[in-house]
Design a protein around this motif. Structure first.
Motif: not given
Length: 86
Positions: A43-47
């Motif tokens: 999940e690259p959008e979960t920081d």
């Protein structure tokens, strides 16, 4: 929901109460750790995705999550198969 609400970053703070009659906090955290690793890799959008045990009541676990593109990132997170395991 407006475009900015859908795509702007946002954070989520949740407190879970582990049902210790079903499993230990350690077991819950083991599953959480696997879920966090899945989020990190897939999940690259979960920081951010972290849990902390409440010192006053160890059956309570505080969870912090941060999503780069708001609701669309959260939707992607929820749709992953690993999410259902938690």
């Amino acid at each position: 929901m407006s475009d900015s609400e859908t795509t702007n970053p946002f954070s989520v703070l949740i407190e879970y109460q582990v049902r210790t009659e079903n499993n230990s906090v350690g077991e819950w955290l083991d599953v959480w750790n696997d879920r966090g690793e899945d989020a990190r890799v897939g999940e690259p959008e979960t920081d951010a995705y972290v849990a902390a045990v409440n010192l006053a009541d160890e059956s309570n676990v505080l969870v912090f999550e941060r999503y780069a593109n708001g609701q669309s990132s959260l939707d992607s997170h929820i749709d992953r198969p690993a999410h259902g395991e938690l």
